[in-house]
Design a protein around this motif. Structure first.
Motif, PDB file in Angstrom:
ATOM      1  N   ALA A 116     -17.294  17.882  -4.268  1.00  0.00           N
ATOM      2  CA  ALA A 116     -16.672  18.651  -4.502  1.00  0.00           C
ATOM      3  C   ALA A 116     -15.532  19.585  -4.511  1.00  0.00           C
ATOM      4  N   MET A 117     -14.166  18.757  -3.764  1.00  0.00           N
ATOM      5  CA  MET A 117     -13.298  19.875  -4.200  1.00  0.00           C
ATOM      6  C   MET A 117     -12.921  19.430  -5.671  1.00  0.00           C
ATOM      7  N   VAL A 118     -13.113  18.898  -6.041  1.00  0.00           N
ATOM      8  CA  VAL A 118     -12.558  18.141  -7.658  1.00  0.00           C
ATOM      9  C   VAL A 118     -13.574  19.480  -8.255  1.00  0.00           C
ATOM     10  N   ARG A 119     -14.449  19.561  -8.354  1.00  0.00           N
ATOM     11  CA  ARG A 119     -15.214  21.691  -8.817  1.00  0.00           C
ATOM     12  C   ARG A 119     -14.748  22.633  -7.927  1.00  0.00           C
ATOM     13  N   GLU A 120     -13.349  21.878  -6.875  1.00  0.00           N
ATOM     14  CA  GLU A 120     -12.575  23.058  -6.360  1.00  0.00           C
ATOM     15  C   GLU A 120     -11.760  23.810  -7.305  1.00  0.00           C
ATOM     16  N   LEU A 121     -10.436  22.620  -7.408  1.00  0.00           N
ATOM     17  CA  LEU A 121      -9.865  22.051  -7.934  1.00  0.00           C
ATOM     18  C   LEU A 121      -9.753  22.605  -9.612  1.00  0.00           C
ATOM     19  N   ALA A 122     -10.943  22.394 -10.159  1.00  0.00           N
ATOM     20  CA  ALA A 122     -10.883  22.975 -11.603  1.00  0.00           C
ATOM     21  C   ALA A 122     -11.485  24.924 -11.707  1.00  0.00           C
ATOM     22  N   GLU A 123     -12.566  25.275 -10.414  1.00  0.00           N
ATOM     23  CA  GLU A 123     -12.506  26.334 -10.794  1.00  0.00           C
ATOM     24  C   GLU A 123     -10.862  27.159 -10.354  1.00  0.00           C
ATOM     25  N   TYR A 124      -9.945  26.869  -9.352  1.00  0.00           N
ATOM     26  CA  TYR A 124      -8.912  27.165  -9.242  1.00  0.00           C
ATOM     27  C   TYR A 124      -7.401  27.205 -10.825  1.00  0.00           C
ATOM     28  N   GLU A 125      -8.513  25.567 -11.430  1.00  0.00           N
ATOM     29  CA  GLU A 125      -7.638  25.674 -13.001  1.00  0.00           C
ATOM     30  C   GLU A 125      -7.695  26.558 -14.025  1.00  0.00           C
ATOM     31  N   LYS A 126      -9.185  27.591 -13.976  1.00  0.00           N
ATOM     32  CA  LYS A 126     -10.137  28.456 -14.597  1.00  0.00           C
ATOM     33  C   LYS A 126     -10.449  27.303 -15.870  1.00  0.00           C
ATOM     34  N   ALA A 127     -11.173  26.539 -15.156  1.00  0.00           N
ATOM     35  CA  ALA A 127     -11.728  25.167 -16.339  1.00  0.00           C
ATOM     36  C   ALA A 127     -12.981  24.092 -15.143  1.00  0.00           C
ATOM     37  N   TYR A 159      -5.718  18.077  -4.845  1.00  0.00           N
ATOM     38  CA  TYR A 159      -6.120  18.703  -4.230  1.00  0.00           C
ATOM     39  C   TYR A 159      -6.309  19.411  -3.096  1.00  0.00           C
ATOM     40  N   VAL A 160      -6.139  20.232  -2.267  1.00  0.00           N
ATOM     41  CA  VAL A 160      -5.948  20.723  -0.400  1.00  0.00           C
ATOM     42  C   VAL A 160      -6.370  22.402  -0.548  1.00  0.00           C
ATOM     43  N   ARG A 161      -8.113  22.108   0.272  1.00  0.00           N
ATOM     44  CA  ARG A 161      -8.215  23.834   0.091  1.00  0.00           C
ATOM     45  C   ARG A 161      -7.552  24.440   1.024  1.00  0.00           C
ATOM     46  N   PRO A 162      -8.069  26.221   0.309  1.00  0.00           N
ATOM     47  CA  PRO A 162      -7.261  26.422   0.076  1.00  0.00           C
ATOM     48  C   PRO A 162      -6.317  26.628   2.004  1.00  0.00           C
ATOM     49  N   GLN A 163      -7.420  27.084   3.358  1.00  0.00           N
ATOM     50  CA  GLN A 163      -7.358  27.251   4.142  1.00  0.00           C
ATOM     51  C   GLN A 163      -6.902  26.320   4.798  1.00  0.00           C
TER      52      GLN A 163
END
Length: 159
Positions: free
Chosen positions: A15-26, A86-90
């Motif tokens: 899940a965090m890999v996908r969150e990171l990919a979204e943050y990196e616009k990819a 990766y660290v979650r935004p919150q």
């Protein structure tokens, strides 16, 4: 708290890999499955390693570092290549990223590895500032190259 990942962490790492990919616009490029991560991290011959950052009060995973060994022919020893941090935004600003990097630096020192390396996107100014504050320096004279998809298959199929 920082701890080594376990097989039970695979869903949250994925899940965090996908969150990171979204943050990196990819996000469309993040095709790894939970099964692939499980095999890479915990299969018969693990090729990668991961650490989890947990919230100090809830114990909830809030970040991760996924890394593997590289080797320096110039130094003659292994090093760590940090694939993802990766660290979650919150949870940002709570020291979790620093704690993850501190753990990887500790592993390097303990094992006699002489490098801890990673890449960062040029536009990611908050991360660049964070890394510089830790003493990390960019390797400005180097450019990363990558073969994927059709280009990789084309080159790999040549005899």
């Amino acid at each position: 708290m920082i701890r080594a990942a376990t097989p039970a962490d695979i869903p949250v790492i994925h899940a965090m890999v996908r969150e990171l990919a979204e943050y990196e616009k990819a996000l469309e490029e993040a095709r790894a499955t939970e099964g692939q991560l499980r095999e890479a991290l915990f299969g018969e011959r693990p090729a990668a390693f991961a650490h989890i950052a947990e919230d100090d009060t809830t114990g909830e995973p809030v970040g991760f570092a996924l890394w593997f060994l590289n080797f320096s022919t110039w130094r003659g020893v292994h090093g760590i290549y940090l694939e993802d941090l990766y660290v979650r935004p919150q949870a940002r600003g709570g020291g979790h990223g620093r704690a993850l990097l501190t753990e990887l630096a500790r592993i390097c020192v303990e094992r006699g590895y002489e490098r801890l390396e990673w890449s960062v996107l040029d536009w990611n100014e908050p991360s660049i500032a964070f890394y510089r504050a830790l003493g990390a320096r960019p390797q400005d004279e180097w450019t990363v190259y990558r073969l994927t998809d059709d280009a990789l298959r084309t080159l790999g199929s040549r005899g």
